[in-house]
Design a protein around this motif. Structure first.
Motif, mmCIF file in Angstrom:
data_model
loop_
_atom_site.group_PDB
_atom_site.id
_atom_site.type_symbol
_atom_site.label_atom_id
_atom_site.label_comp_id
_atom_site.label_asym_id
_atom_site.label_seq_id
_atom_site.Cartn_x
_atom_site.Cartn_y
_atom_site.Cartn_z
ATOM 1 N N SER A 97 16.891 78.459 -7.545
ATOM 2 C CA SER A 97 17.469 79.746 -7.154
ATOM 3 C C SER A 97 16.547 80.408 -6.130
ATOM 4 O O SER A 97 15.410 79.978 -5.923
ATOM 5 C CB SER A 97 17.603 80.644 -8.381
ATOM 6 N N HIS A 132 20.430 88.871 -5.028
ATOM 7 C CA HIS A 132 20.677 87.438 -4.829
ATOM 8 C C HIS A 132 19.622 86.562 -5.488
ATOM 9 O O HIS A 132 19.507 85.388 -5.188
ATOM 10 C CB HIS A 132 20.744 87.111 -3.338
ATOM 11 N N ALA A 135 20.868 83.343 -6.935
ATOM 12 C CA ALA A 135 21.741 82.498 -6.115
ATOM 13 C C ALA A 135 21.017 81.248 -5.642
ATOM 14 O O ALA A 135 19.831 81.267 -5.327
ATOM 15 C CB ALA A 135 22.242 83.298 -4.914
ATOM 16 N N LYS A 136 21.763 80.147 -5.620
ATOM 17 C CA LYS A 136 21.228 78.905 -5.044
ATOM 18 C C LYS A 136 21.327 79.021 -3.525
ATOM 19 O O LYS A 136 22.223 79.695 -2.993
ATOM 20 C CB LYS A 136 22.063 77.709 -5.525
ATOM 21 N N HIS A 139 24.514 79.225 -1.496
ATOM 22 C CA HIS A 139 25.389 80.386 -1.575
ATOM 23 C C HIS A 139 24.853 81.580 -0.784
ATOM 24 O O HIS A 139 25.397 82.672 -0.875
ATOM 25 C CB HIS A 139 25.597 80.794 -3.043
#
Lengths: 354, 299, 268
Positions: A97, A132, A135-136, A139
């Protein structure tokens, strides 16, 4: 440049058909841009600074610590250099992430997982990415990914921050916005930052000092203003949008290799450059009766619309670029192959020694 | 020059004519000669073509030899072999593999074939084989009896109980009241012997003939219980034989004096009662004492 | 799916051999099901030997895969990421067991790791360890045959992975080992998994090297393929029953993976 030197490098790397030989010095807090065309050796210099490429000669010291000295067979590997890198396409680890990407370096420094993550979260917050964190990378938008990459590199608190074409992967609109943010972050950064770019605007906006390299060697360095006002090679002149000529000066006159003379405001003697911006050029349908000291009959061989300006490329006794309004172009009835007269006032040219 | 060329041409023509004649006669007499059983060993010019023999792995050495002798006795014939575990061979015959003759290492495996009505005539026992303990050269563990194999620290390879040599070994062990856990149950007698040869096991129970064939590399130890587990080897020509006449001739040849001589020289024993019918029931047969011990490899 | 299928017309010249190929692969399995002694099956499967062989097969194949992972992944890394003299030769040697008949592999293992083998003798005298005819021997034989599948698969994944991620990790202070463990390995995980599945499948079906090196003894070294082979000697019905069990296990495993790593569209 202040007296204190944080980065003291002479980088020599030899490859078949290519040699890099570059001296770089920087004070704490200074942002240096390496500017040059593709293949000039910018990325090689960056990799050598990061320790991803061994030096063949020279020496590299950061904050008084020698990181590489081939003569003494010293090469501190990348993982033990206090150097952070923002890669061109960021190279965020796709399986982690945003938070864990930023925490990665801290974990490598031996920080416990929870502490590393807490600190990484602070970085993301500072970069406006708190939402975020989970988020990976796939994305994230280009601008967000760029900021995560910056956070990841800054989190280890490097003594030297390297940025490889930090804005090249972004589209034009994002670029403008990210450039401004990056400028703020770099201004706040206390250690040395070296950024590599082929975009003069990026370099001028972000850097305190430009080092222009071509074919592995420095051809010019100075503040963005100095370089823009006094470009020393065609490449920079074209980049910064100046008409640049090299010749031999005698007083106010600069004689170009073809015999054409250019009258300048500055007084010089010996080999010199003269430069003036395209906007300083005036075009006339016939021989003008103006007070302009420089006047040549030239042929139009290019017309390009740039924003609200038309860039007119002219050739003849010398090559010239002129910027006109579309209305002026229409009035002059300019077309390819058309012959016109161009005048430039001496007061608008600048001359400097070569 | 001219004469010699004429002469060789004439010779060639004669040879061609002879060949044609031979071909005609063989095809002509084929049907008539098929019924009358040719006498063994004698000249039977009617035979030709390929004889395919499926034979137990333990027969490899002797049958290869017999095949050559058969071809010599019957010019124009060719013997090809498929040597494998008897059970595997029996399965492939029942499943339609083209074979003329089947020679098995146990009546039980032959029974698989005869029960499927795949034998042309009553199977006959043509030799018997006795078990022997195979040990590495020099018998390093000084094994002298079947009981010694059960001692702790002695690694023994037996044949798997599904194949004849394994079944025979179990019979012998039972007869000697020896309880033995092998380290491995090999899929055929040859691989059991190989494990001894490589020194991976200390002993194996295999056929006398195998020990004899491998004499330079392993030693044999006779044991009395072997008499209780003598293996009968039956042979039969097959119902779906592509070459029935030659098949019958080959069976006869194996049973002939010449054939038996080759087999006994390799360590096989002559069957208890001559010729006639088989007792397909058990591997152990009553008249074991008739067999003279031919192997003499014990140290 | 269906609109795409209707748009793509399939030439008969491809369709016919394709269907033949399908039938060729599927018919033997159908035959196995048709000839299966369904009525006698419960009785056949009630024997402890069947389950013993199955348990042994599964545990040995899993252990062999673990061995292949522990040794094969670093070997693949060496082949993909480093340059050394004779690298091509080493690569050829690694793939040799792929083309070598497994029986030959078994013979070779016996000669090296057997009681009188070069390494085996030392193992025996130093540790009292003998591998032939033991369950670890089965694992060794299976790992020998299965490891190349894993190495090839992982090496391919490593070559496809961007080595610059390792550089990025290095600039963040990761040692080469840390970079491999925390960056490279997760990146190539799908390739490692695919390789492990291939290796496991190969180990489960392994016969030649096992019977040659580890021998055959129920409960210790008799895996399912060996049990099937020996049952075929005198009891084809039992062989079919055992084959069905092995088939069911294989199908269950493939279904369990849900084609995730085996589908051609999956990750590299």
């Amino acid at each position: 440049m202040t007296g204190e030197i944080a980065l003291d490098a002479r980088l020599r790397v030899e490859r078949p058909g290519f040699a890099l030989d570059l001296t770089l010095q920087a004070a704490p807090g200074e942002v240096i841009a390496l500017l040059g065309p593709n293949g000039a050796g910018k990325s090689t210099a960056l990799r050598a600074l990061a320790g991803l490429l061994p030096l063949d000669g020279g020496r590299l010291a950061l904050d008084g610590t020698v990181l590489a000295d081939p003569a003494a067979e010293l090469h501190v590997p990348a993982e033990r250099r206090p150097v952070g890198v923002v890669f061109q396409d960021y190279l965020l680890f796709p399986h982690l992430s945003a938070l864990d990407n930023v925490a990665f370096g801290l974990r490598c420094q031996g920080r416990p997982k929870a502490a590393a993550r807490a600190e990484a979260a602070e970085w993301l917050d500072r970069l406006g990415l708190a939402d975020h964190a989970g988020a990976k990378p796939r994305h994230l938008s280009g601008g967000q990914a760029q900021r995560v990459a910056l956070g990841r590199a800054l989190a280890v608190r490097p003594g030297l921050l390297l940025l490889d074409e930090p804005l090249a992967a972004l589209d034009a609109r994002t670029r403008l916005e990210v450039r401004a943010q990056l400028r703020r972050h770099l201004a706040a950064f206390e250690a040395v930052a070296v950024l590599v770019t082929h975009d003069p605007l990026d370099a001028m906006v972000l850097a305190d000092r430009l080092v222009v390299i071509e074919d592995g060697r420095e051809v010019q360095s100075g503040t963005p203003e100095q370089v823009a006002r006094q470009p020393r090679t065609d490449y920079i002149a074209r980049l910064v949008g100046l008409n640049l000529y090299q010749g031999v000066a005698a007083g106010h006159r600069l004689t170009l290799p073809g015999g054409v003379e250019l009258v300048t405001a500055d007084e010089l003697s010996g080999p010199a450059f003269a430069a003036f911006p395209p906007a300083a050029v005036t075009l006339h349908p016939g021989r003008p009766h103006s007070s302009a000291r420089n006047c040549w009959e030239l042929t139009v061989h290019g017309l390009d619309l740039h924003g609200d300006r038309v860039r007119v490329e002219l050739s003849g006794p010398l090559e010239l670029a002129a910027d006109l309004t579309p209305a002026a172009v229409h009035e002059l009835d300019l077309a390819l192959g058309r012959t016109v007269w161009a005048t430039v006032k001496a007061t608008q040219t600048r001359a400097y020694p070569a | 020059m001219t004469t010699s060329r004429t002469r060789s041409a004439a010779a060639a023509a004669a040879a061609l004519a002879a060949l044609t004649l031979a071909a005609c006669s063989s095809s002509g007499s084929g049907s008539s000669a098929g019924g009358s059983a040719p006498s063994t060993g004698g000249a039977s010019p009617a035979l030709s073509g390929t004889v395919t023999v499926f034979a137990a792995a333990s027969l490899q050495g002797t049958f290869t030899d017999l095949g050559k002798k058969f071809e010599a006795a019957h010019p124009g014939t060719k013997v090809t072999f498929n040597f494998n575990g008897s059970s595997t061979l029996a399965q492939s015959i029942v499943n339609g593999a083209p074979a003329d003759v089947f020679a098995a290492a146990s009546p039980a495996t032959m029974k698989t074939v005869s029960d499927a009505k795949d034998t042309a005539s009553e199977p006959k026992v043509f030799v018997r084989n006795t078990l022997e303990i195979a040990v590495p050269k020099g018998n390093p563990k000084h094994l002298a009896s079947l009981k010694d194999l059960a001692a702790p620290g002695v690694k023994v390879a037996l044949c798997a109980p599904q194949v004849p040599c394994g079944a025979a070994a179990l019979t012998a062990l039972k007869a000697g009241d020896v309880s033995l856990t092998p380290v491995t149950q090999e899929q055929d007698v040859k691989s059991a012997l190989t494990k001894v040869e490589l020194g991976e096991v200390d002993a194996s129970v295999v056929y006398q003939t195998d020990v004899k064939a491998d004499a330079g590399k392993v030693d044999g130890v006779d044991f009395p219980e072997a008499a209780k587990a003598v293996n009968d080897y039956p042979i039969a020509d097959l119902a779906k034989a592509p070459n029935p006449a030659a098949a019958k001739a080959f069976v006869d040849f194996v049973e002939s004096a010449q054939g038996q001589q080759v087999l006994t020289a390799a360590g096989f024993q002559q069957p208890a009662a001559t010729g006639g019918s088989t007792a397909p029931a058990a591997g152990a047969s009553a008249g074991a004492s008739t067999a003279p011990s031919t192997s003499a490899t014990a140290p | 799916m269906s609109p795409r299928a209707s748009r793509n017309r399939v030439p008969v010249a491809l369709l016919l051999p394709a269907l033949l190929g399908l039938a060729f692969l599927v018919l033997p399995l159908v035959g196995l099901l048709i000839r299966a002694p369904w009525r006698a099956l419960p009785q056949q499967l009630a024997s402890a030997e069947v389950w013993e062989a199955l348990r042994l097969s599964l545990s040995c194949a899993t252990s062999a895969t673990a061995v292949a992972l522990v040794l094969g992944v670093p070997l693949a890394w060496l082949l993909a990421r480093t340059e050394f003299p004779g690298r091509r030769l080493v690569r050829a040697l690694v793939t040799l067991p792929l083309v070598l008949p497994p029986v030959v592999g078994g013979v070779a293992l016996l000669l090296v790791l057997g009681r009188n083998g070069v390494v085996g003798r030392w193992l025996d005298s130093a540790f009292g360890l003998t591998l032939p005819f033991t369950t670890p021997g089965v694992v060794v034989a299976e790992a020998f045959v299965a490891m190349p599948f894993l190495v090839i698969s992982v090496e391919g994944a490593l070559r496809a992975a961007d080595p610059r991620y390792e550089e990025a990790a290095a600039t963040l202070g990761a040692s080469p080992l840390t970079a491999f463990r925390r960056v490279t390995l997760p990146l190539i995980a799908p390739g490692v998994a695919a390789g492990a599945v291939l290796a496991w499948a190969r180990a489960l079906g392994e016969f030649g090297a096992t019977i040659t090196f580890a021998g055959n003894f129920p409960g210790r070294t008799q895996t399912m393929p060996l049990a099937v082979y020996l049952a075929m000697e005198n009891d084809p019905q039992a062989a079919i029953a055992l084959s069905l069990v092995l088939l069911a296990v294989s199908v269950a495993v493939l279904a369990g993976l849900r084609g995730r790593w085996l589908s051609p569209g999956g990750q590299a």
